[in-house]
Design a protein around this motif. Structure first.
Motif, PDB file in Angstrom:
ATOM      1  N   TYR A   1     -11.614  -2.709  -3.269  1.00  0.00           N
ATOM      2  CA  TYR A   1     -10.741  -2.892  -4.518  1.00  0.00           C
ATOM      3  C   TYR A   1     -11.536  -4.039  -5.558  1.00  0.00           C
ATOM      4  O   TYR A   1     -11.772  -4.953  -4.951  1.00  0.00           O
ATOM      5  CB  TYR A   1      -9.479  -2.961  -4.039  1.00  0.00           C
TER       6      TYR A   1
ATOM      7  N   ALA B   1       0.889  -1.156  -0.006  1.00  0.00           N
ATOM      8  CA  ALA B   1      -0.142  -0.071  -0.023  1.00  0.00           C
ATOM      9  C   ALA B   1       0.852   1.473  -0.098  1.00  0.00           C
ATOM     10  O   ALA B   1       0.555   1.956  -0.306  1.00  0.00           O
ATOM     11  CB  ALA B   1      -1.186   0.104   1.219  1.00  0.00           C
TER      12      ALA B   1
ATOM     13  N   VAL C   1      -0.467   4.704  -2.056  1.00  0.00           N
ATOM     14  CA  VAL C   1      -1.525   5.298  -1.311  1.00  0.00           C
ATOM     15  C   VAL C   1      -0.799   6.732  -0.910  1.00  0.00           C
ATOM     16  O   VAL C   1       0.107   6.617  -0.319  1.00  0.00           O
ATOM     17  CB  VAL C   1      -1.916   4.622  -0.257  1.00  0.00           C
TER      18      VAL C   1
ATOM     19  N   GLU D   1      -5.920  -1.405   8.954  1.00  0.00           N
ATOM     20  CA  GLU D   1      -7.159  -2.046   7.759  1.00  0.00           C
ATOM     21  C   GLU D   1      -7.093  -3.541   7.835  1.00  0.00           C
ATOM     22  O   GLU D   1      -6.075  -4.107   7.825  1.00  0.00           O
ATOM     23  CB  GLU D   1      -6.586  -1.547   6.442  1.00  0.00           C
TER      24      GLU D   1
ATOM     25  N   VAL E   1      -1.068   0.982   7.939  1.00  0.00           N
ATOM     26  CA  VAL E   1      -0.439   1.809   7.249  1.00  0.00           C
ATOM     27  C   VAL E   1      -0.067   2.900   7.779  1.00  0.00           C
ATOM     28  O   VAL E   1      -0.917   3.458   8.819  1.00  0.00           O
ATOM     29  CB  VAL E   1      -1.277   2.252   5.875  1.00  0.00           C
TER      30      VAL E   1
ATOM     31  N   VAL F   1      -5.764   7.537  -4.930  1.00  0.00           N
ATOM     32  CA  VAL F   1      -5.340   6.343  -5.024  1.00  0.00           C
ATOM     33  C   VAL F   1      -5.502   5.486  -6.112  1.00  0.00           C
ATOM     34  O   VAL F   1      -4.336   4.757  -6.337  1.00  0.00           O
ATOM     35  CB  VAL F   1      -6.104   5.404  -3.839  1.00  0.00           C
TER      36      VAL F   1
ATOM     37  N   THR G   1       4.178  -0.001   5.204  1.00  0.00           N
ATOM     38  CA  THR G   1       3.019  -0.909   5.586  1.00  0.00           C
ATOM     39  C   THR G   1       3.523  -1.871   6.160  1.00  0.00           C
ATOM     40  O   THR G   1       4.643  -2.524   5.864  1.00  0.00           O
ATOM     41  CB  THR G   1       2.358  -1.284   4.241  1.00  0.00           C
TER      42      THR G   1
ATOM     43  N   LEU H   1      -2.218   3.672  -7.878  1.00  0.00           N
ATOM     44  CA  LEU H   1      -2.034   2.264  -7.802  1.00  0.00           C
ATOM     45  C   LEU H   1      -1.796   1.973  -9.562  1.00  0.00           C
ATOM     46  O   LEU H   1      -0.961   1.013  -9.961  1.00  0.00           O
ATOM     47  CB  LEU H   1      -3.204   1.669  -7.249  1.00  0.00           C
TER      48      LEU H   1
END
Length: 180
Positions: A104, A35, A39, A71, A61, A149, A45, A153
């Motif tokens: 996601y 991440a 992010v 998370e 994170v 994000v 992370t 990504l």
């Protein structure tokens, strides 16, 4: 999907096309330790559970060396995506959320491409005032965050290079978001 998160009042989403087949995109997406590479504002992370993927896997994170957000995976659909609950250890969600989660999801887009959809789903604290705040002041901020994000990504998955602030500015000027 394995697991089930209850319905939340608000959702903001973004969708991008990845220049990767879905199986390759899934191999990257399922790695919860990546991440900080995509992010914005996350510097590292840390996987917090023995379980590395699937319902119950959890990561922290970090926005600074000591300030982190947990998370935890609440839904998992191998090859397609997952949902992660946002929280602070056992203390529950971070302010201003009563509850919050990211989803996601990957879909085949043809021609060797994959469509990636990212959603932030949330319910605000403070009743009617929180709902008004979510639909006015915070709506744009949350939408921009989710778009950033998704774009970051995409860049990371396609290049293998972590997305910097400068790279994100370049990406945003290219208008690579897809209308959903």
């Amino acid at each position: 999907m394995e697991g089930k998160e209850r319905w939340m009042e608000n959702e903001v989403s973004a969708r991008v096309l990845l220049d990767l087949p879905r199986d390759q995109a899934w191999e990257k997406l399922r790695d919860l330790s990546l991440a900080h590479n995509y992010v914005p504002g996350i510097i590292r992370t840390e996987i917090r559970t023995e379980k590395k993927e699937g319902v119950g896997a959890s990561r922290r994170v970090y926005q600074t060396e000591t300030s982190g957000l947990d998370e935890t995976v609440t839904e998992w659909n191998a090859g397609q995506g997952f949902q992660i609950k946002l929280h602070r250890d056992e203390k529950g969600p971070m302010w201003p959320f009563r509850e919050g989660a990211f989803r996601y999801h990957l879909d085949d887009a043809g021609n060797g491409q994959t469509a990636l959809s990212i959603s932030l789903m949330f319910t605000m604290r403070h009743g009617a005032f929180g709902r008004l705040l979510a639909r006015t002041v915070l709506a744009g901020i949350f939408r921009k965050t989710v778009q950033d994000v998704a774009l970051s990504l995409k860049s990371f998955y396609e290049t293998g290079e972590p997305t910097t602030k400068a790279r994100l500015r370049e990406i945003k000027s290219a208008q690579t978001l897809v209308s959903s």
